[in-house]
Scaffold this motif. Structure first.
Motif, PDB file in Angstrom:
ATOM      1  N   GLU A 102     -61.468  53.199  13.946  1.00 21.28           N
ATOM      2  CA  GLU A 102     -61.627  53.830  15.254  1.00 21.28           C
ATOM      3  C   GLU A 102     -62.180  55.238  15.092  1.00 21.28           C
ATOM      4  O   GLU A 102     -61.782  55.965  14.171  1.00 21.28           O
ATOM      5  N   ILE A 103     -63.086  55.616  15.971  1.00 21.59           N
ATOM      6  CA  ILE A 103     -63.497  57.016  16.070  1.00 21.59           C
ATOM      7  C   ILE A 103     -62.486  57.714  16.958  1.00 21.59           C
ATOM      8  O   ILE A 103     -62.371  57.409  18.148  1.00 21.59           O
ATOM      9  N   GLN A 104     -61.730  58.620  16.383  1.00 18.77           N
ATOM     10  CA  GLN A 104     -60.786  59.422  17.150  1.00 18.77           C
ATOM     11  C   GLN A 104     -61.518  60.685  17.596  1.00 18.77           C
ATOM     12  O   GLN A 104     -61.714  61.605  16.819  1.00 18.77           O
ATOM     13  N   LEU A 105     -61.913  60.711  18.854  1.00 24.93           N
ATOM     14  CA  LEU A 105     -62.758  61.800  19.322  1.00 24.93           C
ATOM     15  C   LEU A 105     -62.004  63.116  19.462  1.00 24.93           C
ATOM     16  O   LEU A 105     -62.609  64.158  19.672  1.00 24.93           O
ATOM     17  N   ALA A 106     -60.686  63.060  19.321  1.00 28.37           N
ATOM     18  CA  ALA A 106     -59.924  64.302  19.289  1.00 28.37           C
ATOM     19  C   ALA A 106     -59.999  64.958  17.918  1.00 28.37           C
ATOM     20  O   ALA A 106     -59.606  66.101  17.745  1.00 28.37           O
ATOM     21  N   ASN A 107     -60.504  64.211  16.924  1.00 29.05           N
ATOM     22  CA  ASN A 107     -60.641  64.766  15.581  1.00 29.05           C
ATOM     23  C   ASN A 107     -61.795  65.753  15.514  1.00 29.05           C
ATOM     24  O   ASN A 107     -62.627  65.825  16.428  1.00 29.05           O
ATOM     25  N   ASN A 108     -61.860  66.483  14.393  1.00 28.19           N
ATOM     26  CA  ASN A 108     -62.939  67.467  14.289  1.00 28.19           C
ATOM     27  C   ASN A 108     -64.241  66.774  13.912  1.00 28.19           C
ATOM     28  O   ASN A 108     -64.257  65.651  13.405  1.00 28.19           O
ATOM     29  N   PRO A 109     -65.379  67.451  14.162  1.00 27.89           N
ATOM     30  CA  PRO A 109     -66.687  66.828  13.911  1.00 27.89           C
ATOM     31  C   PRO A 109     -66.874  66.358  12.479  1.00 27.89           C
ATOM     32  O   PRO A 109     -67.500  65.332  12.245  1.00 27.89           O
ATOM     33  N   GLN A 110     -66.338  67.094  11.517  1.00 27.97           N
ATOM     34  CA  GLN A 110     -66.518  66.724  10.120  1.00 27.97           C
ATOM     35  C   GLN A 110     -65.860  65.379   9.815  1.00 27.97           C
ATOM     36  O   GLN A 110     -66.410  64.562   9.060  1.00 27.97           O
ATOM     37  N   GLN A 111     -64.691  65.127  10.403  1.00 28.18           N
ATOM     38  CA  GLN A 111     -64.009  63.854  10.175  1.00 28.18           C
ATOM     39  C   GLN A 111     -64.818  62.691  10.739  1.00 28.18           C
ATOM     40  O   GLN A 111     -64.925  61.633  10.119  1.00 28.18           O
ATOM     41  N   ILE A 112     -65.398  62.876  11.932  1.00 29.50           N
ATOM     42  CA  ILE A 112     -66.216  61.828  12.539  1.00 29.50           C
ATOM     43  C   ILE A 112     -67.473  61.604  11.718  1.00 29.50           C
ATOM     44  O   ILE A 112     -67.889  60.461  11.468  1.00 29.50           O
ATOM     45  N   LYS A 113     -68.075  62.682  11.272  1.00 29.54           N
ATOM     46  CA  LYS A 113     -69.272  62.586  10.439  1.00 29.54           C
ATOM     47  C   LYS A 113     -68.977  61.797   9.171  1.00 29.54           C
ATOM     48  O   LYS A 113     -69.734  60.897   8.778  1.00 29.54           O
ATOM     49  N   GLN A 114     -67.863  62.089   8.517  1.00 33.02           N
ATOM     50  CA  GLN A 114     -67.505  61.399   7.279  1.00 33.02           C
ATOM     51  C   GLN A 114     -67.245  59.914   7.530  1.00 33.02           C
ATOM     52  O   GLN A 114     -67.610  59.064   6.708  1.00 33.02           O
ATOM     53  N   LEU A 115     -66.609  59.571   8.654  1.00 30.07           N
ATOM     54  CA  LEU A 115     -66.340  58.177   8.973  1.00 30.07           C
ATOM     55  C   LEU A 115     -67.645  57.397   9.112  1.00 30.07           C
ATOM     56  O   LEU A 115     -67.794  56.292   8.568  1.00 30.07           O
ATOM     57  N   LEU A 116     -68.620  57.956   9.833  1.00 28.65           N
ATOM     58  CA  LEU A 116     -69.886  57.265  10.038  1.00 28.65           C
ATOM     59  C   LEU A 116     -70.701  57.194   8.749  1.00 28.65           C
ATOM     60  O   LEU A 116     -71.368  56.184   8.472  1.00 28.65           O
ATOM     61  N   GLN A 117     -70.637  58.241   7.957  1.00 29.25           N
ATOM     62  CA  GLN A 117     -71.345  58.212   6.677  1.00 29.25           C
ATOM     63  C   GLN A 117     -70.752  57.154   5.749  1.00 29.25           C
ATOM     64  O   GLN A 117     -71.489  56.463   5.034  1.00 29.25           O
ATOM     65  N   LYS A 118     -69.429  57.026   5.742  1.00 36.51           N
ATOM     66  CA  LYS A 118     -68.769  56.013   4.920  1.00 36.51           C
ATOM     67  C   LYS A 118     -69.171  54.616   5.372  1.00 36.51           C
ATOM     68  O   LYS A 118     -69.428  53.720   4.544  1.00 36.51           O
ATOM     69  N   ALA A 119     -69.230  54.414   6.688  1.00 36.88           N
ATOM     70  CA  ALA A 119     -69.643  53.110   7.210  1.00 36.88           C
ATOM     71  C   ALA A 119     -71.082  52.797   6.815  1.00 36.88           C
ATOM     72  O   ALA A 119     -71.415  51.657   6.472  1.00 36.88           O
ATOM     73  N   ALA A 120     -71.938  53.817   6.843  1.00 39.37           N
ATOM     74  CA  ALA A 120     -73.340  53.614   6.474  1.00 39.37           C
ATOM     75  C   ALA A 120     -73.500  53.305   4.997  1.00 39.37           C
ATOM     76  O   ALA A 120     -74.441  52.613   4.594  1.00 39.37           O
ATOM     77  N   ALA A 121     -72.583  53.805   4.176  1.00 35.60           N
ATOM     78  CA  ALA A 121     -72.665  53.600   2.725  1.00 35.60           C
ATOM     79  C   ALA A 121     -72.104  52.255   2.292  1.00 35.60           C
ATOM     80  O   ALA A 121     -72.254  51.859   1.128  1.00 35.60           O
ATOM     81  N   THR A 122     -71.466  51.528   3.206  1.00 35.55           N
ATOM     82  CA  THR A 122     -70.885  50.224   2.885  1.00 35.55           C
ATOM     83  C   THR A 122     -71.979  49.163   2.883  1.00 35.55           C
ATOM     84  O   THR A 122     -72.791  49.097   3.812  1.00 35.55           O
ATOM     85  N   SER A 123     -71.999  48.319   1.861  1.00 33.24           N
ATOM     86  CA  SER A 123     -73.041  47.297   1.773  1.00 33.24           C
ATOM     87  C   SER A 123     -72.891  46.285   2.907  1.00 33.24           C
ATOM     88  O   SER A 123     -71.774  45.946   3.317  1.00 33.24           O
ATOM     89  N   LYS A 124     -74.016  45.805   3.400  1.00 34.43           N
ATOM     90  CA  LYS A 124     -74.036  44.862   4.514  1.00 34.43           C
ATOM     91  C   LYS A 124     -74.900  43.651   4.162  1.00 34.43           C
ATOM     92  O   LYS A 124     -75.768  43.716   3.288  1.00 34.43           O
ATOM     93  N   VAL A 125     -74.648  42.557   4.860  1.00 33.25           N
ATOM     94  CA  VAL A 125     -75.498  41.378   4.743  1.00 33.25           C
ATOM     95  C   VAL A 125     -76.743  41.609   5.599  1.00 33.25           C
ATOM     96  O   VAL A 125     -76.617  41.814   6.815  1.00 33.25           O
ATOM     97  N   PRO A 126     -77.921  41.618   5.023  1.00 35.69           N
ATOM     98  CA  PRO A 126     -79.132  41.844   5.823  1.00 35.69           C
ATOM     99  C   PRO A 126     -79.344  40.754   6.874  1.00 35.69           C
ATOM    100  O   PRO A 126     -79.217  39.560   6.573  1.00 35.69           O
ATOM    101  N   ILE A 127     -79.646  41.180   8.083  1.00 35.16           N
ATOM    102  CA  ILE A 127     -79.942  40.277   9.198  1.00 35.16           C
ATOM    103  C   ILE A 127     -81.331  40.612   9.718  1.00 35.16           C
ATOM    104  O   ILE A 127     -81.682  41.788   9.857  1.00 35.16           O
TER     105      ILE A 127
END
Length: 280
Positions: A138-163
């Protein structure tokens, strides 16, 4: 049941400022960008970007939701995570519909989808707005910007099945019929997964007359009209299928985007996603 968690963090005005602050250094390095969605919808530009699916459960009957709607729009238009393609979906639920305003975009199936997430994520109740990344965080929008940035960067770094989504066409003889071809690479994840396709509207505006948002003019992005399971991706296998979907009568094909996603049952982790607009 209807817990406005967003109200704990942001006001309507501060949501826009907050979103700009999250990736201000990235925005400055790229220069100003207008409201285009080229990086989201162009298959050539997104071919080498890692997809990240962001689902917002929202309602026009919830006074805490407009800031989240704006936040989602900003993520969609600015695409602020380098190397990532943020694929957003606005999923309108029904449990606010009895409180003075029936959301014209709400769907019982999307309400059920959110309820299924609550069990998978260990939540005790459903609430709006709720923003879920790749089915697991979950994106907790009450969190600080750096925490949200790190969450999205981590998701982007996770390998995915190409579609890959082939050319999306609208039948000239029957403008309510949408056709496309969906295919994936082999699934080397630990589990089988379901393949879904979503028809979403790029842009929706609504003048709310009653309820908590009475008098407000609301704007939404990527509003899901239909989310359909079209098959299953087995472990170690690929998936390929021609699909045919129905648009609601009166839908402007230029305002449509097609999203394909592969998700472990549960609903669980999203292991792949892609987006493409019709060839008009």
């Amino acid at each position: 049941m209807k817990m406005p968690r967003f109200a704990l963090g942001l006001s309507l005005t501060s949501a826009v400022v907050f979103c700009c602050l999250i990736f201000s250094n990235v925005a400055l390095s790229r220069g100003a960008r207008g409201p285009q969605t080229g990086s989201t919808t162009d298959p050539d530009k997104s071919a080498h970007a890692s997809p990240v699916l962001i689902e917002l459960f929202t309602s026009e009957g919830c006074s805490s939701c407009p800031p989240a709607d704006i936040f989602l729009q900003k993520l969609d238009t600015t695409q602020p995570v380098p190397g990532a393609q943020l694929i957003v979906l606005s999923e309108h639920v029904t449990y606010w519909d009895q409180d003075g305003w029936k959301d014209p975009n709400s769907s019982p199936s999307l309400t059920d989808r959110q309820s299924s997430y609550e069990g998978a994520l260990g939540e005790k109740t459903v609430f709006t707005p709720q923003m879920i990344v790749d089915g697991t965080q979950e994106i907790q929008l009450a969190n600080n910007p750096q925490q949200i940035k790190q969450l999205l960067q981590k998701a982007a770094a996770t390998s995915k099945v190409p579609i890959r989504i082939g050319e999306v066409t609208i039948d000239a003889a029957n403008p309510t019929t949408l056709r496309a071809h969906i295919e994936t690479d082999a699934n080397f994840e630990k589990h089988n997964a379901d393949v879904y396709v979503a028809i979403a509207l790029d842009h929706v505006e609504s003048q709310v007359l009653r309820g908590e948002n009475g008098g407000r003019h609301l704007v939404h992005v990527a509003v899901v009209q239909e989310l359909t399971k079209v098959g299953k991706l087995q472990k170690g296998k690929t998936f390929t299928q021609d699909i045919q979907l129905k648009l609601k009568p009166g839908t402007d094909p230029k305002n449509v985007r097609l999203v394909a996603l592969v998700q472990e049952s549960g609903p669980g982790k999203v292991v792949g996603a892609a987006l493409r607009k019709p060839a008009i």
